[in-house]
Design a protein around this motif. Structure first.
Motif, PDB file in Angstrom:
ATOM      1  N   LYS A   1     -82.156  20.382 -56.089  1.00  0.00           N
ATOM      2  CA  LYS A   1     -82.620  21.003 -54.809  1.00  0.00           C
ATOM      3  C   LYS A   1     -83.176  19.887 -53.817  1.00  0.00           C
ATOM      4  CE  LYS A   1     -85.809  23.929 -52.923  1.00  0.00           C
ATOM      5  NZ  LYS A   1     -86.565  25.056 -52.810  1.00  0.00           N
ATOM      6  N   VAL A   2     -83.946  19.081 -54.315  1.00  0.00           N
ATOM      7  CA  VAL A   2     -84.475  17.694 -53.938  1.00  0.00           C
ATOM      8  C   VAL A   2     -83.573  16.792 -53.385  1.00  0.00           C
ATOM      9  CG1 VAL A   2     -85.144  16.075 -55.679  1.00  0.00           C
ATOM     10  CG2 VAL A   2     -86.575  16.346 -53.875  1.00  0.00           C
ATOM     11  N   SER A   3     -82.427  16.755 -54.015  1.00  0.00           N
ATOM     12  CA  SER A   3     -81.218  15.731 -53.572  1.00  0.00           C
ATOM     13  C   SER A   3     -80.684  15.999 -52.338  1.00  0.00           C
ATOM     14  CB  SER A   3     -80.170  15.811 -54.801  1.00  0.00           C
ATOM     15  OG  SER A   3     -79.375  14.628 -54.388  1.00  0.00           O
ATOM     16  N   GLN A   4     -80.548  17.193 -51.961  1.00  0.00           N
ATOM     17  CA  GLN A   4     -80.246  17.684 -50.637  1.00  0.00           C
ATOM     18  C   GLN A   4     -80.827  17.392 -49.755  1.00  0.00           C
ATOM     19  OE1 GLN A   4     -78.403  21.616 -50.560  1.00  0.00           O
ATOM     20  NE2 GLN A   4     -78.257  21.559 -48.292  1.00  0.00           N
ATOM     21  N   PHE A   5     -82.126  17.724 -49.844  1.00  0.00           N
ATOM     22  CA  PHE A   5     -83.207  17.397 -48.991  1.00  0.00           C
ATOM     23  C   PHE A   5     -83.576  15.988 -48.535  1.00  0.00           C
ATOM     24  CE2 PHE A   5     -88.105  16.392 -48.597  1.00  0.00           C
ATOM     25  CZ  PHE A   5     -88.242  17.135 -47.376  1.00  0.00           C
ATOM     26  N   LEU A   6     -83.742  14.870 -49.543  1.00  0.00           N
ATOM     27  CA  LEU A   6     -83.762  13.642 -49.403  1.00  0.00           C
ATOM     28  C   LEU A   6     -82.280  13.202 -48.712  1.00  0.00           C
ATOM     29  CD1 LEU A   6     -85.589  12.669 -52.583  1.00  0.00           C
ATOM     30  CD2 LEU A   6     -86.265  13.078 -50.106  1.00  0.00           C
ATOM     31  N   ASP A   7     -81.212  13.483 -48.976  1.00  0.00           N
ATOM     32  CA  ASP A   7     -79.876  13.176 -48.584  1.00  0.00           C
ATOM     33  C   ASP A   7     -80.047  13.298 -46.943  1.00  0.00           C
ATOM     34  OD1 ASP A   7     -78.605  12.468 -50.813  1.00  0.00           O
ATOM     35  OD2 ASP A   7     -77.206  14.248 -50.944  1.00  0.00           O
ATOM     36  N   GLU A   8     -80.477  14.345 -46.602  1.00  0.00           N
ATOM     37  CA  GLU A   8     -80.776  14.504 -45.162  1.00  0.00           C
ATOM     38  C   GLU A   8     -81.859  13.753 -44.315  1.00  0.00           C
ATOM     39  OE1 GLU A   8     -81.754  18.558 -41.930  1.00  0.00           O
ATOM     40  OE2 GLU A   8     -81.696  18.943 -44.096  1.00  0.00           O
ATOM     41  N   LEU A   9     -82.818  13.474 -45.270  1.00  0.00           N
ATOM     42  CA  LEU A   9     -83.889  12.698 -44.798  1.00  0.00           C
ATOM     43  C   LEU A   9     -83.350  11.262 -44.476  1.00  0.00           C
ATOM     44  CD1 LEU A   9     -86.898  12.072 -43.928  1.00  0.00           C
ATOM     45  CD2 LEU A   9     -87.320  11.443 -46.293  1.00  0.00           C
ATOM     46  N   GLU A  10     -82.690  10.813 -45.326  1.00  0.00           N
ATOM     47  CA  GLU A  10     -82.185   9.508 -45.144  1.00  0.00           C
ATOM     48  C   GLU A  10     -81.023   9.211 -44.276  1.00  0.00           C
ATOM     49  OE1 GLU A  10     -82.645   8.167 -50.049  1.00  0.00           O
ATOM     50  OE2 GLU A  10     -80.572   8.849 -49.370  1.00  0.00           O
ATOM     51  N   TRP A  11     -80.450  10.156 -44.076  1.00  0.00           N
ATOM     52  CA  TRP A  11     -79.495  10.500 -42.842  1.00  0.00           C
ATOM     53  C   TRP A  11     -80.215  10.158 -41.571  1.00  0.00           C
ATOM     54  CZ3 TRP A  11     -78.301  12.839 -38.294  1.00  0.00           C
ATOM     55  CH2 TRP A  11     -76.963  12.600 -37.911  1.00  0.00           C
ATOM     56  N   TYR A  12     -81.331  10.878 -41.430  1.00  0.00           N
ATOM     57  CA  TYR A  12     -81.913  10.698 -40.020  1.00  0.00           C
ATOM     58  C   TYR A  12     -82.699   9.587 -40.141  1.00  0.00           C
ATOM     59  CZ  TYR A  12     -81.049  15.104 -38.472  1.00  0.00           C
ATOM     60  OH  TYR A  12     -80.507  16.674 -37.845  1.00  0.00           O
ATOM     61  N   GLU A  13     -83.305   8.846 -41.177  1.00  0.00           N
ATOM     62  CA  GLU A  13     -83.879   7.707 -41.378  1.00  0.00           C
ATOM     63  C   GLU A  13     -83.018   6.447 -41.142  1.00  0.00           C
ATOM     64  OE1 GLU A  13     -87.561   7.590 -44.564  1.00  0.00           O
ATOM     65  OE2 GLU A  13     -85.444   7.674 -45.332  1.00  0.00           O
ATOM     66  N   GLU A  14     -81.669   6.540 -41.308  1.00  0.00           N
ATOM     67  CA  GLU A  14     -80.873   5.405 -41.084  1.00  0.00           C
ATOM     68  C   GLU A  14     -80.310   5.697 -39.544  1.00  0.00           C
ATOM     69  OE1 GLU A  14     -76.211   3.975 -42.535  1.00  0.00           O
ATOM     70  OE2 GLU A  14     -77.388   5.538 -43.736  1.00  0.00           O
ATOM     71  N   ALA A  15     -80.260   6.953 -39.125  1.00  0.00           N
ATOM     72  CA  ALA A  15     -79.654   6.963 -37.708  1.00  0.00           C
ATOM     73  C   ALA A  15     -80.622   6.755 -36.797  1.00  0.00           C
ATOM     74  CB  ALA A  15     -79.195   8.544 -37.541  1.00  0.00           C
ATOM     75  N   LEU A  16     -81.864   6.845 -36.907  1.00  0.00           N
ATOM     76  CA  LEU A  16     -82.999   6.482 -36.079  1.00  0.00           C
ATOM     77  C   LEU A  16     -83.399   5.164 -36.107  1.00  0.00           C
ATOM     78  CD1 LEU A  16     -85.087  10.101 -36.054  1.00  0.00           C
ATOM     79  CD2 LEU A  16     -83.467   9.210 -34.436  1.00  0.00           C
ATOM     80  N   GLN A  17     -83.174   4.681 -37.307  1.00  0.00           N
ATOM     81  CA  GLN A  17     -83.868   3.212 -37.630  1.00  0.00           C
ATOM     82  C   GLN A  17     -82.727   2.347 -36.681  1.00  0.00           C
ATOM     83  OE1 GLN A  17     -82.275   1.025 -41.137  1.00  0.00           O
ATOM     84  NE2 GLN A  17     -84.710   1.090 -41.798  1.00  0.00           N
ATOM     85  N   ARG A  18     -81.441   3.006 -36.856  1.00  0.00           N
ATOM     86  CA  ARG A  18     -80.215   2.270 -36.135  1.00  0.00           C
ATOM     87  C   ARG A  18     -80.698   2.225 -34.652  1.00  0.00           C
ATOM     88  NH1 ARG A  18     -76.267   4.164 -38.456  1.00  0.00           N
ATOM     89  NH2 ARG A  18     -75.935   5.830 -37.265  1.00  0.00           N
ATOM     90  N   GLN A  19     -80.947   3.577 -34.214  1.00  0.00           N
ATOM     91  CA  GLN A  19     -81.214   3.658 -32.560  1.00  0.00           C
ATOM     92  C   GLN A  19     -82.342   2.694 -32.249  1.00  0.00           C
ATOM     93  OE1 GLN A  19     -78.190   4.695 -31.270  1.00  0.00           O
ATOM     94  NE2 GLN A  19     -79.619   5.996 -29.646  1.00  0.00           N
ATOM     95  N   ARG A  20     -83.627   2.762 -32.757  1.00  0.00           N
ATOM     96  CA  ARG A  20     -84.608   1.861 -32.437  1.00  0.00           C
ATOM     97  C   ARG A  20     -84.413   0.614 -32.339  1.00  0.00           C
ATOM     98  NH1 ARG A  20     -86.961   5.042 -36.423  1.00  0.00           N
ATOM     99  NH2 ARG A  20     -87.345   3.394 -37.874  1.00  0.00           N
ATOM    100  N   LYS A  21     -83.260   0.062 -33.337  1.00  0.00           N
ATOM    101  CA  LYS A  21     -83.047  -1.472 -33.458  1.00  0.00           C
ATOM    102  C   LYS A  21     -82.221  -1.710 -32.298  1.00  0.00           C
ATOM    103  CE  LYS A  21     -83.817  -2.515 -38.433  1.00  0.00           C
ATOM    104  NZ  LYS A  21     -83.183  -2.656 -39.600  1.00  0.00           N
ATOM    105  N   GLU A  22     -81.240  -0.992 -32.230  1.00  0.00           N
ATOM    106  CA  GLU A  22     -80.136  -1.385 -31.156  1.00  0.00           C
ATOM    107  C   GLU A  22     -80.460  -1.030 -29.712  1.00  0.00           C
ATOM    108  OE1 GLU A  22     -76.527   0.737 -32.313  1.00  0.00           O
ATOM    109  OE2 GLU A  22     -76.351  -0.264 -34.143  1.00  0.00           O
ATOM    110  N   LYS A  23     -81.203  -0.003 -29.611  1.00  0.00           N
ATOM    111  CA  LYS A  23     -81.609   0.545 -28.227  1.00  0.00           C
ATOM    112  C   LYS A  23     -83.138   0.649 -27.741  1.00  0.00           C
ATOM    113  CE  LYS A  23     -77.231   3.047 -27.550  1.00  0.00           C
ATOM    114  NZ  LYS A  23     -76.588   4.186 -27.149  1.00  0.00           N
TER     115      LYS A  23
END
Length: 193
Positions: A167-189
């Protein structure tokens, strides 16, 4: 891709069962190559909120408060580990986190809840959704709830239930998806405000 993830934990109890949940999630994050900063309210122990970090003149905040501000500002995301106290979150956790505000903005937060009973602290998790959102964090939709923590994890945080590790694998997959997306937005915009 690697991430810097701050794990918050807020119990002040002498017989802290939730520390096992914190150890478990820290181990899982490290296995996925996260740089993990563990923030234990009992260790930081700022006392009851009198002045928020932002209310100090630049360079005048206590050293531990400044240290934590830097960890929060440079994080890609957060995991908040919370037990349930009277259908809500632990006072030590909310007090610690309330010392900051803008430092959290535009970063995701995952919620790990636990209890000695069968509900897994989900009532605390529901309260945390509002609390964390108000502080500028995007909470991921998954909640990682650990029921019967005394039986589910040993003292080191090792799982005694195979289902938790799956169960933790799915939880962390989702967290990492958001970490990557928001990290990219902060860097680019940058931040929108």
């Amino acid at each position: 891709m690697s991430f810097k993830t701050v794990v918050f934990y807020g119990s002040y109890r002498s017989d802290r069962q939730g520390i096992k949940a914190a150890r478990f999630i820290i181990d899982q994050l490290k296995q996925r190559n996260h740089e993990v900063i563990f923030v234990d309210a009992k260790e930081y122990n700022f006392g009851i909120l009198d002045r928020m970090y932002k209310e100090y003149a630049k360079g005048q905040a206590p050293a531990k408060m400044e240290e934590l501000a830097e960890y929060i500002r440079t994080a890609d995301g957060f995991v908040v580990v919370a037990g349930e106290y009277n259908h809500s979150i632990q006072p030590g956790l909310s007090n610690l986190m309330d010392h900051y505000l803008e430092e959290y903005f535009f970063r995701p937060a995952g919620i790990v809840s636990y209890s000695i009973g069968s509900f897994g602290g989900v009532r605390a998790a529901i309260q945390l959704r509002s609390f964390l959102s108000e502080m500028g964090m995007s909470t991921i939709s998954s909640i990682f709830a650990i029921s019967k923590i005394g039986d589910s994890l040993d003292e080191t945080g090792a799982s005694q239930a195979i289902a938790l590790t799956k169960k933790v694998s799915q939880f962390l997959d989702e967290l990492e998806w958001y970490e990557e997306a928001l990290q990219r937005q902060r860097k680019e915009k940058g931040n929108p405000f």
